[in-house]
Design an enzyme around this catalytic site. Structure first.
Site, mmCIF file in Angstrom:
data_model
loop_
_atom_site.group_PDB
_atom_site.id
_atom_site.type_symbol
_atom_site.label_atom_id
_atom_site.label_comp_id
_atom_site.label_asym_id
_atom_site.label_seq_id
_atom_site.Cartn_x
_atom_site.Cartn_y
_atom_site.Cartn_z
ATOM 1 C CB CYS A 91 43.899 43.289 13.725
ATOM 2 S SG CYS A 91 44.011 42.898 11.954
ATOM 3 N N PRO A 147 44.438 47.253 21.052
ATOM 4 C CG PRO A 147 43.186 48.262 22.776
ATOM 5 C CD PRO A 147 43.045 47.664 21.398
ATOM 6 C CG ASP A 204 47.755 46.718 15.336
ATOM 7 O OD1 ASP A 204 46.646 46.229 15.631
ATOM 8 O OD2 ASP A 204 47.879 47.849 14.823
ATOM 9 C CG ASP A 241 49.172 45.161 5.660
ATOM 10 O OD1 ASP A 241 48.172 44.601 6.168
ATOM 11 O OD2 ASP A 241 49.107 45.870 4.635
ATOM 12 C CG ASP A 280 39.233 42.377 17.237
ATOM 13 O OD1 ASP A 280 38.202 42.639 16.588
ATOM 14 O OD2 ASP A 280 39.474 42.877 18.347
ATOM 15 C CB CYS A 313 33.595 46.045 17.914
ATOM 16 S SG CYS A 313 34.753 47.229 17.194
#
Length: 445
Positions: free
Chosen positions: A258, A261, A281, A307, A326, A379
């Site tokens: 993941c 960016p 990603d 995936d 992440d 996050c």
């Protein structure tokens, strides 16, 4: 966004209303919508457009309640409702003179073909000025109004963090600082701090991140010395901890799951250039951002568009020394940077995200070598996605051990949890982040 009226729209307030309406309609995001909107207005109006979009989204839960009190009956046109929210934001939170804000917002109604509603817009905004004290007094006891968070989210944060919740709400409602990550492979933090000083850009060192600097005032990245040459990147200090916590060693095979960016991907290579690193990603468009960041920094890693929850479709069978997961999350720890989360998230999203996180975590574990490390990060500040998720995984996985307590002993920051540790906005430096450092035990004998 491709209709003809969108193509000809030039008014910043009208465009802001259209962006806010889109957030309500199809759950787009400011990150996606603003680049489109900014192309429609003159360069001199782009700062105003961004201020109106971000500010209205940040305080929308509060502004919605005000508008409801001010209207005699609900408004059926979503762009008209959004425009009035933009108008209220100007009166409540900007230094734009009241008369100018009202006049310009009324004119914006004409720009989005709502000329028939100019009287309503004018009346609502003028009534706001006349009845501001009364309105505030009537709404002050409403938790959604006092916190400027949707009621469900306000309650979820309060349930999770009790007396700390008010501090979190305040932090979420503030404009975030611009935080930099100095590329340790090219320069030192002290040397770059001096370069900023010479460029007239005041900054100070971060409390948590060894390579982090916080600017006194945000600037365009084009003003940052050596940005295009890869001397520095923009990344919050809480996010900068990930690469250090994973602790990559020379020659190791590492997966950044993941990854988009790509901030953490690039940071890993800055810390240890001698890695066999793969960035994974599911979204090709987001992986383009990873590639852009790598090209600017002059690094290269293997890119995998797939995936993470289905490694049988892409994994070559060779286990990784370390994995950074992440995980996709509610992003409730970065609301100050992404205030549209207040409009985009729904209560049911949390359970759906927790289920997805669990699937990815379970899928990643067989890919890790015995003795290897998996760093689980989000996050988010909600336990369902964080400590409860990891505690359940450790309890169900015999060869998994939570090594975060030792980490906190060595580096005492963050709040120890049932599993892992939590950073909270307003309580700790940086954004809200969760980390759990999991070790895969080596079988005995």
């Amino acid at each position: 966004m491709s209709d003809s009226s969108s193509k000809t729209l030039k008014d910043a307030r009208a465009l802001a209303a259209r962006v806010i309406a889109r957030l309500y309609q199809d759950r787009g995001s400011l990150q996606r919508l603003l680049p489109w909107a900014e192309k429609q207005v003159d360069e001199k109006d782009r700062a105003l457009l961004r201020e109106l979009c971000y500010g209205t989204a940040r305080f929308a839960p509060r502004l919605e309640l005000m508008l409801k009190k001010l209207l005699r009956k609900p408004v059926k046109d979503e762009e008209l409702e959004a425009l009035m929210l933009v108008g209220l934001y100007q009166l409540e939170y900007t230094r734009i003179p009241d008369h100018a804000a009202i006049a310009a917002t009324v004119e914006a109604a004409r720009a989005i073909k709502l000329g028939h509603a100019t009287g309503v817009v004018n009346g609502v905004l003028r009534n706001t000025l006349r009845n501001k004290e009364t309105l505030t007094r009537k709404l002050s006891g409403n938790p959604q109004f006092s916190s400027a968070h949707p009621e469900w989210l306000q309650q979820a944060i309060k349930n999770a963090w009790g007396s700390e919740a008010r501090t979190i709400f305040t932090a979420n409602n503030e404009n975030p600082p611009m935080t930099l990550r100095v590329n340790a492979a090219q320069t030192t933090r002290d040397d770059y701090l001096e370069q900023l000083k010479q460029a007239g850009i005041p900054a100070q060192t971060c409390e948590l991140a060894d390579s982090g600097l916080i600017l006194e005032t945000p600037v365009a990245v084009t003003r940052l010395p050596g940005f295009e040459e890869g001397l520095v990147s923009v990344q919050d200090q809480s996010a900068q901890l990930a690469a250090h916590l994973l602790d990559p060693q020379a020659g190791e095979k590492i997966l950044d799951a993941c990854a988009a960016p790509g901030g953490k991907t690039c940071h890993l290579m800055e810390l240890q250039p001698d890695l066999d690193l793969s960035a994974l990603d599911i979204e090709e468009e987001r992986l383009d951002r990873v590639i852009e960041n790598m090209e600017r920094l002059g690094i290269a890693v293997q890119i995998i568009c797939a995936d993470a929850a289905e490694p049988e479709h892409w994994w070559d069978g060779e286990q990784y020394d370390r994995i950074l997961l992440d995980a996709p999350c509610s992003a409730t720890g970065v609301i100050r940077r992404n205030p549209d989360i207040k409009l985009l998230r729904r209560p049911e999203d949390i359970a759906e995200l927790a289920e997805l996180q669990g699937r990815i975590l379970r899928a990643m574990w067989p890919l890790l070598k015995p003795g290897g490390t998996l760093l689980y990060a989000t996050c988010s500040i909600l336990p369902e996605e964080n400590s409860a998720q990891v505690a359940r995984f450790v309890a169900e996985t015999p060869d998994a051990r939570d090594n975060t307590p030792q980490l906190l002993h060595d580096q005492p920051w963050g709040l120890p949890q049932e599993a892992g540790m939590q950073l909270l906005p307003g309580i700790h430096a940086g954004d809200g982040f969760y980390y759990a450092k999991l070790e895969k035990l080596i079988p005995e004998g």
